[in-house]
Design a protein around this motif. Structure first.
Motif, PDB file in Angstrom:
ATOM      1  N   ILE A  53       2.308  -0.105  11.538  1.00 14.71           N
ATOM      2  CA  ILE A  53       1.558  -0.467  10.325  1.00 14.71           C
ATOM      3  C   ILE A  53       2.260   0.011   9.065  1.00 14.71           C
ATOM      4  CG2 ILE A  53      -0.692  -0.592  11.466  1.00 14.71           C
ATOM      5  CD1 ILE A  53      -1.232   2.243  10.230  1.00 14.71           C
ATOM      6  N   ASN A  54       1.910  -0.650   7.976  1.00 12.89           N
ATOM      7  CA  ASN A  54       2.415  -0.275   6.665  1.00 12.89           C
ATOM      8  C   ASN A  54       1.394   0.689   6.072  1.00 12.89           C
ATOM      9  OD1 ASN A  54       4.076  -0.377   4.417  1.00 12.89           O
ATOM     10  ND2 ASN A  54       3.081  -2.198   3.563  1.00 12.89           N
ATOM     11  N   THR A  55       1.767   1.944   6.012  1.00 12.00           N
ATOM     12  CA  THR A  55       0.798   2.928   5.527  1.00 12.00           C
ATOM     13  C   THR A  55       1.475   3.944   4.612  1.00 12.00           C
ATOM     14  OG1 THR A  55      -1.004   4.389   6.246  1.00 12.00           O
ATOM     15  CG2 THR A  55       1.041   4.496   7.525  1.00 12.00           C
ATOM     16  N   CYS A  56       0.682   4.852   4.083  1.00 14.18           N
ATOM     17  CA  CYS A  56       1.189   5.852   3.137  1.00 14.18           C
ATOM     18  C   CYS A  56       2.051   6.901   3.848  1.00 14.18           C
ATOM     19  CB  CYS A  56      -0.014   6.509   2.475  1.00 14.18           C
ATOM     20  SG  CYS A  56       0.446   7.713   1.242  1.00 14.18           S
ATOM     21  N   THR A  57       3.119   7.350   3.181  1.00 14.95           N
ATOM     22  CA  THR A  57       3.994   8.373   3.774  1.00 14.95           C
ATOM     23  C   THR A  57       3.672   9.782   3.266  1.00 14.95           C
ATOM     24  OG1 THR A  57       5.609   8.021   2.000  1.00 14.95           O
ATOM     25  CG2 THR A  57       5.951   6.781   4.041  1.00 14.95           C
ATOM     26  N   ASN A  58       2.688   9.878   2.393  1.00 15.52           N
ATOM     27  CA  ASN A  58       2.370  11.148   1.745  1.00 15.52           C
ATOM     28  C   ASN A  58       1.397  11.967   2.607  1.00 15.52           C
ATOM     29  OD1 ASN A  58       1.994  13.155  -0.156  1.00 15.52           O
ATOM     30  ND2 ASN A  58       0.814  11.881  -1.570  1.00 15.52           N
ATOM     31  N   LYS A  59       1.898  12.403   3.758  1.00 16.36           N
ATOM     32  CA  LYS A  59       1.035  13.054   4.752  1.00 16.36           C
ATOM     33  C   LYS A  59       0.308  14.292   4.226  1.00 16.36           C
ATOM     34  CE  LYS A  59       3.434  11.508   8.935  1.00 16.36           C
ATOM     35  NZ  LYS A  59       4.710  10.992   8.418  1.00 16.36           N
ATOM     36  N   GLU A  60       0.935  15.024   3.326  1.00 17.46           N
ATOM     37  CA  GLU A  60       0.349  16.270   2.842  1.00 17.46           C
ATOM     38  C   GLU A  60      -0.851  16.043   1.925  1.00 17.46           C
ATOM     39  OE1 GLU A  60       3.794  15.766   2.505  1.00 17.46           O
ATOM     40  OE2 GLU A  60       4.128  16.764   4.424  1.00 17.46           O
ATOM     41  N   GLN A  61      -0.758  15.006   1.071  1.00 22.71           N
ATOM     42  CA  GLN A  61      -1.747  14.895  -0.001  1.00 22.71           C
ATOM     43  C   GLN A  61      -2.656  13.680   0.032  1.00 22.71           C
ATOM     44  OE1 GLN A  61       0.821  15.197  -3.392  1.00 22.71           O
ATOM     45  NE2 GLN A  61       1.435  17.254  -2.797  1.00 22.71           N
ATOM     46  N   CYS A  62      -2.329  12.687   0.803  1.00 18.87           N
ATOM     47  CA  CYS A  62      -3.100  11.446   0.700  1.00 18.87           C
ATOM     48  C   CYS A  62      -3.965  11.267   1.932  1.00 18.87           C
ATOM     49  CB  CYS A  62      -2.148  10.271   0.546  1.00 18.87           C
ATOM     50  SG  CYS A  62      -2.996   8.716   0.297  1.00 18.87           S
ATOM     51  N   ASN A  63      -5.251  10.964   1.736  1.00 21.67           N
ATOM     52  CA  ASN A  63      -6.088  10.773   2.923  1.00 21.67           C
ATOM     53  C   ASN A  63      -6.185   9.311   3.343  1.00 21.67           C
ATOM     54  OD1 ASN A  63      -7.791  10.054   0.837  1.00 21.67           O
ATOM     55  ND2 ASN A  63      -8.962  11.950   0.948  1.00 21.67           N
ATOM     56  N   HIS A  64      -5.255   8.480   2.873  1.00 20.00           N
ATOM     57  CA  HIS A  64      -5.179   7.091   3.328  1.00 20.00           C
ATOM     58  C   HIS A  64      -4.025   6.893   4.317  1.00 20.00           C
ATOM     59  CE1 HIS A  64      -8.289   5.682   0.561  1.00 20.00           C
ATOM     60  NE2 HIS A  64      -7.804   6.605  -0.235  1.00 20.00           N
ATOM     61  N   VAL A  65      -3.383   7.984   4.712  1.00 20.22           N
ATOM     62  CA  VAL A  65      -2.318   7.912   5.716  1.00 20.22           C
ATOM     63  C   VAL A  65      -2.938   7.394   7.020  1.00 20.22           C
ATOM     64  CG1 VAL A  65      -0.667   9.252   7.090  1.00 20.22           C
ATOM     65  CG2 VAL A  65      -0.986   9.777   4.666  1.00 20.22           C
ATOM     66  N   GLY A  66      -2.342   6.376   7.603  1.00 23.97           N
ATOM     67  CA  GLY A  66      -2.877   5.808   8.845  1.00 23.97           C
ATOM     68  C   GLY A  66      -3.672   4.538   8.601  1.00 23.97           C
ATOM     69  N   GLU A  67      -3.992   4.250   7.353  1.00 23.89           N
ATOM     70  CA  GLU A  67      -4.678   3.013   6.996  1.00 23.89           C
ATOM     71  C   GLU A  67      -3.642   1.889   6.915  1.00 23.89           C
ATOM     72  OE1 GLU A  67      -7.229   2.524   3.213  1.00 23.89           O
ATOM     73  OE2 GLU A  67      -7.872   4.391   4.141  1.00 23.89           O
ATOM     74  N   ALA A  68      -3.971   0.692   7.398  1.00 19.57           N
ATOM     75  CA  ALA A  68      -3.002  -0.402   7.375  1.00 19.57           C
ATOM     76  C   ALA A  68      -3.076  -1.168   6.054  1.00 19.57           C
ATOM     77  CB  ALA A  68      -3.260  -1.343   8.545  1.00 19.57           C
ATOM     78  N   PHE A  69      -2.025  -1.097   5.280  1.00 17.39           N
ATOM     79  CA  PHE A  69      -1.950  -1.811   4.002  1.00 17.39           C
ATOM     80  C   PHE A  69      -1.397  -3.213   4.247  1.00 17.39           C
ATOM     81  CE2 PHE A  69      -0.761   2.566   2.020  1.00 17.39           C
ATOM     82  CZ  PHE A  69      -2.077   2.975   2.086  1.00 17.39           C
ATOM     83  N   PRO A  70      -1.529  -4.114   3.266  1.00 18.79           N
ATOM     84  CA  PRO A  70      -0.914  -5.444   3.408  1.00 18.79           C
ATOM     85  C   PRO A  70       0.599  -5.348   3.585  1.00 18.79           C
ATOM     86  CG  PRO A  70      -2.482  -5.422   1.591  1.00 18.79           C
ATOM     87  CD  PRO A  70      -2.314  -3.998   2.031  1.00 18.79           C
ATOM     88  N   GLY A  71       1.193  -6.417   4.138  1.00 22.66           N
ATOM     89  CA  GLY A  71       2.616  -6.423   4.472  1.00 22.66           C
ATOM     90  C   GLY A  71       3.552  -6.424   3.279  1.00 22.66           C
ATOM     91  N   ASN A  72       3.031  -6.609   2.077  1.00 24.16           N
ATOM     92  CA  ASN A  72       3.914  -6.598   0.906  1.00 24.16           C
ATOM     93  C   ASN A  72       3.746  -5.337   0.062  1.00 24.16           C
ATOM     94  OD1 ASN A  72       1.422  -7.150  -0.151  1.00 24.16           O
ATOM     95  ND2 ASN A  72       2.043  -8.906  -1.366  1.00 24.16           N
ATOM     96  N   ALA A  73       2.998  -4.358   0.568  1.00 24.09           N
ATOM     97  CA  ALA A  73       2.778  -3.119  -0.199  1.00 24.09           C
ATOM     98  C   ALA A  73       3.993  -2.206  -0.083  1.00 24.09           C
ATOM     99  CB  ALA A  73       1.525  -2.411   0.303  1.00 24.09           C
ATOM    100  N   ARG A  74       4.639  -1.943  -1.199  1.00 22.30           N
ATOM    101  CA  ARG A  74       5.784  -1.029  -1.196  1.00 22.30           C
ATOM    102  C   ARG A  74       5.340   0.409  -1.404  1.00 22.30           C
ATOM    103  NH1 ARG A  74       7.481  -5.838  -2.665  1.00 22.30           N
ATOM    104  NH2 ARG A  74       9.650  -6.447  -2.425  1.00 22.30           N
ATOM    105  N   PHE A  75       4.239   0.547  -2.105  1.00 25.76           N
ATOM    106  CA  PHE A  75       3.734   1.885  -2.406  1.00 25.76           C
ATOM    107  C   PHE A  75       2.266   1.979  -2.020  1.00 25.76           C
ATOM    108  CE2 PHE A  75       7.311   1.107  -5.190  1.00 25.76           C
ATOM    109  CZ  PHE A  75       8.054   2.270  -5.033  1.00 25.76           C
TER     110      PHE A  75
END
Ligand SMILES: [Zn+2]
Ligand SMILES: [Zn+2]
Length: 107
Positions: A41-63
């Motif tokens: 999945i396309n998800t957030c890489t900010n494991k320390e600070q973001c609680n959306h890590v593991g959520e699947a973002f759309p395929g064109n999301a760069r950030f």
């Protein structure tokens, strides 16, 4: 309306097959490939600070749309760097204009 192309995903924001091993058998909520273990999945890489890590973002999301850090597809190179010329522009004005033909004019 301007949109940007990206990796094609299904309605669950999952790819139809694994990028690494081409496995097409995946659960609707898979995060990793069951065969090779690669992140799917396309998800957030900010494991320390973001609680959306593991959520699947759309395929064109760069950030990450929540914290602004890189998303996995961008980090892994599936998405190229943002380029304004890549935008797909739906020209709504033009469509509306073309819809009026001579037949619509009563004289
Ligand atoms: Zn795989
Ligand atoms: Zn984030």
């Amino acid at each position: 309306m301007a949109r940007y192309p990206g990796v094609e995903l299904n309605k669950n924001n999952r790819p139809e097959k694994c990028f690494e091993c081409d496995n097409e058998e995946n659960l609707v909520d898979s995060k990793f490939c069951m065969i090779c273990g690669k992140m799917m999945i396309n998800t957030c890489t900010n494991k320390e600070q973001c609680n959306h890590v593991g959520e699947a973002f759309p395929g064109n999301a760069r950030f990450c749309p929540y914290c602004g850090k890189k998303a996995t597809y961008y980090e892994k190179g599936y998405l190229k760097q943002y380029n304004k010329n890549d935008a797909i522009v739906d020209d709504v004005t033009n469509v509306a204009f073309n819809a009026i033909t001579d037949d619509d004019i009563p004289f």
